[in-house]
Design a protein around this motif. Structure first.
Motif, mmCIF file in Angstrom:
data_model
loop_
_atom_site.group_PDB
_atom_site.id
_atom_site.type_symbol
_atom_site.label_atom_id
_atom_site.label_comp_id
_atom_site.label_asym_id
_atom_site.label_seq_id
_atom_site.Cartn_x
_atom_site.Cartn_y
_atom_site.Cartn_z
ATOM 1 N N LYS A 91 0.844 -1.191 0.000
ATOM 2 C CA LYS A 91 0.000 0.000 0.000
ATOM 3 C C LYS A 91 0.878 1.239 0.000
ATOM 4 O O LYS A 91 1.763 1.390 0.853
ATOM 5 N N ASN A 141 1.281 5.409 0.193
ATOM 6 C CA ASN A 141 0.690 6.661 0.646
ATOM 7 C C ASN A 141 1.662 7.769 0.258
ATOM 8 O O ASN A 141 2.737 7.900 0.861
ATOM 9 N N THR A 146 -1.716 7.655 -7.433
ATOM 10 C CA THR A 146 -1.010 6.378 -7.271
ATOM 11 C C THR A 146 -1.371 5.428 -8.400
ATOM 12 O O THR A 146 -2.414 5.564 -9.051
ATOM 13 N N GLY A 198 -3.891 2.628 -4.806
ATOM 14 C CA GLY A 198 -2.642 2.689 -4.053
ATOM 15 C C GLY A 198 -2.198 1.340 -3.528
ATOM 16 O O GLY A 198 -1.173 1.234 -2.852
ATOM 17 N N THR A 217 8.491 4.802 5.925
ATOM 18 C CA THR A 217 8.389 5.960 5.039
ATOM 19 C C THR A 217 9.751 6.297 4.451
ATOM 20 O O THR A 217 10.791 5.987 5.055
#
Length: 346
Positions: A249, A251, A259, A264, A333
Motif C-alpha cells: 500500500k 501513501n 497512485t 494505491g 516511510t
C-alpha cells in the motif's frame, strides 16, 4: 459457603500480595533444586506476576528469515485482536513446589518468609486445595503456572493469568481457558515473525519531477514467506505460523499526487514480485504497474512516501487443523524530493 471454598477464594490474592514482599527466590521448572536450567530467568518472571509464574519454556525456530536486513514485527490489521499476553503452561513438579516454599521460608526479615510460607503451605500442603504438595503424585502430572509474553508484559492483558499454580494430571487437558494450546502457540509465534523492513526501490531514485511517474517495487529476494514454529519441550504441543506478503500500500504523503493503481494497493504478481523496475528505453511518461505521480513540487522540503506491506498469516499444527490469523502490516516511510521540470527558452 464452606470454609474450604472460602479459604480458596481469599488465598490466591493474599498470596499474590504476600509474595511481592519477598525479593526473589524461585525454582526452575527444569530441575528439583534451586536454580535449575532457567533459574535466573524464572526469578525475574516470578517477581513480575507475583503468583509463582515462570519464564516460558516455549521455543521458536524461524524458516525464511531475511538475512542481513533490519526486521520488525507485524501489526494485526484487526485492531480488536493481539497475540496473547499470557498463558498457563506446565511448570513445577511437586518437589519443586515444596522446595520453592522452603526457600521462601528462609527470608527472615520481619518474619515475612514464615508468614508467606505458611500461606503457601495452606494452599499446597494442608488441603486448601492440595495436600502435601502432591508429593504422592510425583511423576503423574505437574503444576501449571502463568507465563508472560515478554513483548507484551506491560500490557493490562498480561495480568489476566493471575491464578496460582494448579495441578494437571499427565495425559489430561488443563481445564483452563488460557492454558497453552497449539492455537496459543500459533498466536505467540505471530509475535515472533521477523518481517523485513519495508524498504522500496524507486525509479527515479530519491528525487523525481512533477507529473513524472515514479516506479516502485520491492526486492523479491527479501520479501518471501516466513514461518515461525513455536513448541513446548516435553509435550506434543507445537504450531507453525506463516506470513506471506500479498500487497503493498502506497501513501504519497500529500493529496497532490496520484497512485498506480488508483487504489494505491499494489498486488503481488505471478512471479512473486510486487511492482517491477522500469526497463531501459521505457518512455518516461509510461504508467507503472506500481508507483506514484506527484502533481506539485515539494519545494525546499520533501514528501514522506509511506509503503506498507500486508502479510497474509496462516497457522497449522500436528494436533489441530489450524487456519487463518488476522493479516498483519508492517511499513516505513521514505523521503521523496519532487522538483519542477525546468524548461529552456531560446
Amino acid at each position: 459457603m464452606s470454609a474450604r471454598k472460602a479459604s480458596t477464594r481469599w488465598t490466591a490474592p493474599f498470596l499474590a500480595a504476600a509474595v511481592a514482599l519477598i525479593p526473589g527466590t524461585a525454582y526452575a521448572a527444569g530441575g528439583d533444586t534451586p536454580g535449575g536450567n532457567l533459574g535466573k530467568q524464572q526469578t525475574t518472571a516470578t517477581r513480575q506476576d507475583k503468583n509463582l509464574g515462570v519464564h516460558t519454556k516455549v521455543q521458536t525456530t524461524v524458516e525464511g528469515s531475511p538475512k542481513s536486513t533490519k526486521t520488525g514485527t507485524l501489526t494485526p490489521t484487526n485492531s480488536n485482536w493481539d497475540p496473547p499476553a499470557c498463558w498457563y503452561e506446565p511448570a513445577y513438579t511437586p518437589k519443586q513446589i515444596e522446595a520453592a516454599v522452603k526457600a521462601i521460608r528462609t527470608f527472615k526479615v520481619f518474619g515475612i518468609g514464615d508468614l508467606v510460607g505458611g500461606v503457601f503451605d495452606s494452599y499446597f500442603k494442608e488441603g486448601h486445595p492440595y495436600k502435601n504438595y502432591n508429593l504422592d503424585k510425583q511423576g503423574e502430572g505437574q503444576f501449571w503456572a502463568a507465563a508472560v509474553n515478554e513483548k507484551r508484559k506491560d500490557e493490562p492483558e498480561a495480568k489476566a493469568c493471575n491464578k496460582l499454580p494448579f495441578w494437571v494430571a499427565k495425559g489430561e487437558p488443563a481445564k483452563e481457558r488460557l492454558a497453552v494450546s497449539p492455537r496459543i502457540l500459533a498466536e505467540y509465534a505471530y509475535d515472533q515473525i521477523p518481517v523485513p523492513d519495508t524498504e522500496i526501490t524507486m525509479t527515479p531514485k530519491g528525487e523525481t519531477k512533477v507529473n513524472l511517474p515514479t516506479w516502485v517495487w520491492l526486492d523479491k529476494a527479501k520479501f518471501k514467506k516466513i514461518s515461525v514454529t513455536a513448541s513446548l519441550p516435553g509435550t506434543d504441543l507445537s504450531a507453525t505460523t506463516t506470513a506471506k506478503p500479498v500487497s503493498l500500500k502506497l501513501n504519497p504523503g500529500t493529496s497532490d499526487a496520484e497512485t498506480y493503481p488508483a487504489s494505491g494497493e499494489c498486488p503481488i504478481g505471478d512471479d512473486g514480485r510486487i511492482g517491477k523496475p522500469r526497463a531501459k528505453g521505457t518512455p518516461a511518461d509510461t504508467d507503472p504497474p506500481c508507483g506514484v505521480r506527484y502533481l506539485r513540487s515539494s519545494g525546499d522540503a520533501s514528501y514522506e512516501l509511506g509503503a506498507t506491506i500486508t502479510w497474509q498469516v496462516t497457522w497449522k499444527s500436528t494436533t489441530e487443523p489450524g487456519g487463518e490469523l488476522p493479516p498483519g502490516e508492517f511499513g516505513a516511510t521514505q523521503d521523496v524530493v519532487v522538483r519542477e521540470i525546468q524548461s529552456v527558452n531560446r
